[in-house]
Enzyme design. Structure first.
Site, PDB file in Angstrom:
ATOM      1  N   GLU A   1     -11.002  -1.428 -30.051  1.00  0.00           N
ATOM      2  CA  GLU A   1     -12.268  -1.709 -30.752  1.00  0.00           C
ATOM      3  C   GLU A   1     -13.176  -2.563 -29.860  1.00  0.00           C
ATOM      4  O   GLU A   1     -13.612  -3.657 -30.259  1.00  0.00           O
ATOM      5  CB  GLU A   1     -12.020  -2.353 -32.116  1.00  0.00           C
ATOM      6  CG  GLU A   1     -11.310  -1.407 -33.053  1.00  0.00           C
ATOM      7  CD  GLU A   1     -11.279  -1.834 -34.529  1.00  0.00           C
ATOM      8  OE1 GLU A   1     -11.739  -2.933 -34.871  1.00  0.00           O
ATOM      9  OE2 GLU A   1     -10.779  -1.031 -35.342  1.00  0.00           O
TER      10      GLU A   1
ATOM     11  N   GLU B   1      -5.605   3.953 -35.433  1.00  0.00           N
ATOM     12  CA  GLU B   1      -5.490   3.083 -36.610  1.00  0.00           C
ATOM     13  C   GLU B   1      -6.097   3.855 -37.769  1.00  0.00           C
ATOM     14  O   GLU B   1      -7.245   4.310 -37.675  1.00  0.00           O
ATOM     15  CB  GLU B   1      -6.257   1.771 -36.422  1.00  0.00           C
ATOM     16  CG  GLU B   1      -5.609   0.833 -35.427  1.00  0.00           C
ATOM     17  CD  GLU B   1      -6.308  -0.532 -35.326  1.00  0.00           C
ATOM     18  OE1 GLU B   1      -6.880  -0.991 -36.333  1.00  0.00           O
ATOM     19  OE2 GLU B   1      -6.279  -1.105 -34.232  1.00  0.00           O
TER      20      GLU B   1
HETATM   21  O1  AHR Z   1      -5.301  -3.310 -38.427  1.00  0.00           O
HETATM   22  C1  AHR Z   1      -6.030  -4.477 -38.583  1.00  0.00           C
HETATM   23  C2  AHR Z   1      -7.231  -4.552 -37.645  1.00  0.00           C
HETATM   24  O2  AHR Z   1      -8.153  -3.560 -37.974  1.00  0.00           O
HETATM   25  C3  AHR Z   1      -6.947  -4.311 -36.181  1.00  0.00           C
HETATM   26  O3  AHR Z   1      -6.499  -5.446 -35.536  1.00  0.00           O
HETATM   27  C4  AHR Z   1      -8.280  -3.886 -35.664  1.00  0.00           C
HETATM   28  O4  AHR Z   1      -8.199  -3.057 -34.540  1.00  0.00           O
HETATM   29  C5  AHR Z   1      -8.932  -3.210 -36.850  1.00  0.00           C
HETATM   30  O5  AHR Z   1     -10.231  -3.640 -37.058  1.00  0.00           O
END
Ligand code: AHR
Length: 491
Positions: free
Chosen positions: A172, A289
């Site tokens: 991110e 994710e």
């Molecule tokens: O999964 C929790 C958080 O969500 C992670 O650290 C981040 O990459 C995302 O914003």
């Protein structure tokens, strides 16, 4: 009656086993307590790795585990996590407002991967790190020769290289990973990628940080220019509607379009890659994710939330979307495997229970490595739903995907009746093939809000399901809010 036709000859692509992958960050009780308890713990463990959660991952055939973050990755300095554990420095865990003992580091991560059978996927620190630090980590893990760094790995107990194949170049990076603009990240990415490949004795694949706004991906790839420096582009997709357990029927239906936005993310990322890819190589889309993030999961509780049958059903619809796009999706990692967000297991001291989402993984695991084949649905009623932007949509009450084993002898069909109140009569036919002996399992519960917990660990779990065969077709009456997995011989 709803009709489902499986076009056995109409192949989308191979479903990468990595699509059923996991993600573990130094956040809340995911690593510490969830996966790592240390050798001295009264909780059963093998060389510090928690035995029951490792066994849950092993049972799922967990193909890949992403680590150490998440946001944590861009503030993590890997040298803090090697060498004698009691000499490792205690640091601030910046993003999750905690302290980090560094007792779980690279060697412990590889140990966890070996015990679970998962491929390691390491996310490098771009936001606050340097290309030299990242390249040194690759060399420490993967160099088979006799450099100072590989010797140091040997001295720390692992003469054999770890052969880590997947490396994320930041996480991110448009947000917690350094707040880069896409063109600045592209320049930084190029600088990092330049020093990574040559430090490994075995092939590595690099994963660039993408975004769900196609404009980020376009500007990043435009500035990067040289597509040989990249193997995959990643996107993240979280969603919610209502609360973890207290939600209305309307919120239940509205969660689906929000989750299925991931399908647009995949298509957008794949299309943007196609515009810039002149390498002749396949570049993949990774959703590293994804999952439901209820309002109950907050920083002060380590992003802990209850996981109901609803979460499992919505995850299944997302799996169907991944299967439908098997030609471009090369990996996906649910966030986050134990105790955090949409996990597969939760722990409370010595107690552990599997979430309904774990059971959805179990019902889908037969798809791993199979050829995804096209499915047609006819006469399927729809429910009213709304997207996150409020736009009205008609949500088909069936979600399905099918695949054929590499030897073309077995078929797996996963199909979900997402209607809250009505059962669904279904006829399944195969085009250009016939189904032989078939067995099925169903995941459902009295209420879609049902979930497992320390005192009722098996309230929601799969059960055997009887299918009927009539005039060359399979028949099933799917209960309301249920997920069915059928495995059949192919003739
Ligand atoms: O999964 C929790 C958080 O969500 C992670 O650290 C981040 O990459 C995302 O914003």
């Amino acid at each position: 009656m709803a009709k489902l036709t499986i076009r056995v000859e109409d192949r989308v692509g191979t479903i990468s086993p990595m699509v059923y992958g996991h993600f573990a960050e130094h956040l809340g009780r995911c690593i510490y307590e969830g996966l790592w308890v240390g050798e001295g713990s009264p909780i059963p463990n093998t060389r510090g790795v928690r035995a029951d959660t490792a066994s849950a991952l092993r049972r799922l055939g967990a193909p890949v585990l992403r680590w150490p973050g998440g946001c944590f990755a861009d503030d993590y300095h890997w040298r803090d996590g090697i060498g004698p554990r009691d000499a490792r420095p205690r640091r601030v865990n910046l993003w999750w407002h905690d302290e980090e003992s560094n007792h779980f580091g690279t060697h412990e991560f590889i140990e966890l991967c070996r015990q679970t059978g998962a491929e390691p996927y390491i996310c490098l620190n771009v936001g606050s790190g340097t290309p030299d630090e990242a390249a040194a980590w690759v060399e420490y893990c993967n160099w088979a020769g006799a450099t100072a760094r590989s010797a140091e790995r040997g001295a720390n107990g692992s003469p054999e290289p770890f052969r880590v194949r997947y490396w994320g170049v930041g996480n991110e990076n448009w947000g917690c990973g350094g707040r880069f603009a896409p063109d600045d990240y592209a320049r930084e990415y190029r600088r990092f990628a330049c020093y990574l490949q040559g430090r490994s004795s075995t092939p590595i694949e690099l994963i660039a940080c993408g975004h769900t706004t196609p404009d980020w991906n376009r500007r990043f790839l435009e500035t990067l220019g040289d597509m040989r420096m990249l193997d995959h582009l990643s996107v993240h997709r979280y969603y919610n509607c209502g609360h973890a357990v207290e939600f209305t029927d309307t919120e239940y239906y509205n969660l689906y379009p929000r989750a299925l936005q991931v399908e647009n993310d995949i298509v957008d990322a794949a299309n943007t890659l196609a515009v810039f890819n002149r390498t002749g190589r396949k570049l993949g889309v990774i959703v590293d994710e994804w999952g439901v993030w209820h309002p109950e999961a907050r920083n002060d509780n380590g992003l802990w939330q209850r996981n109901t049958l609803r979460d499992a059903l919505v995850a299944a619809a997302v799996f169907d979307a991944f299967n439908r796009h098997a030609d471009v999706v090369t990996m996906a990692n649910i966030a986050q495997t134990i105790n955090v967000l949409q996990c597969i297991a939760q722990t409370d001291g010595e107690k552990t229970w599997l979430t309904p989402t774990c059971h959805a993984f179990e019902l889908y695991k037969g798809h791993m490595g199979n050829a995804s084949v096209r499915v047609e649905l006819d006469d399927v009623p729809a429910a009213d739903a709304r997207k996150a932007d409020g736009a009205a949509v008609q949500l088909p009450i069936l979600s399905a995907s099918a695949s054929v084993s590499p030897d073309s002898k077995r078929l797996i069909l996963t199909v979900q009746n997402l209607h809250l109140k009505e059962p669904c009569e279904l006829e399944v036919r195969l085009r250009n093939a016939a189904a032989g002996k078939a067995a099925a399992k169903v995941l459902t519960a009295g209420d879609v809000r049902d979930h497992n917990g320390p005192d009722a660990p098996n309230k929601v779990r799969p059960k055997r399901f009887e299918l009927a065969a009539k005039r060359g077709a399979l028949h099933a009456t799917l209960p309301p809010h249920s997920l069915l997995s059928i495995e059949a011989e192919l003739r």
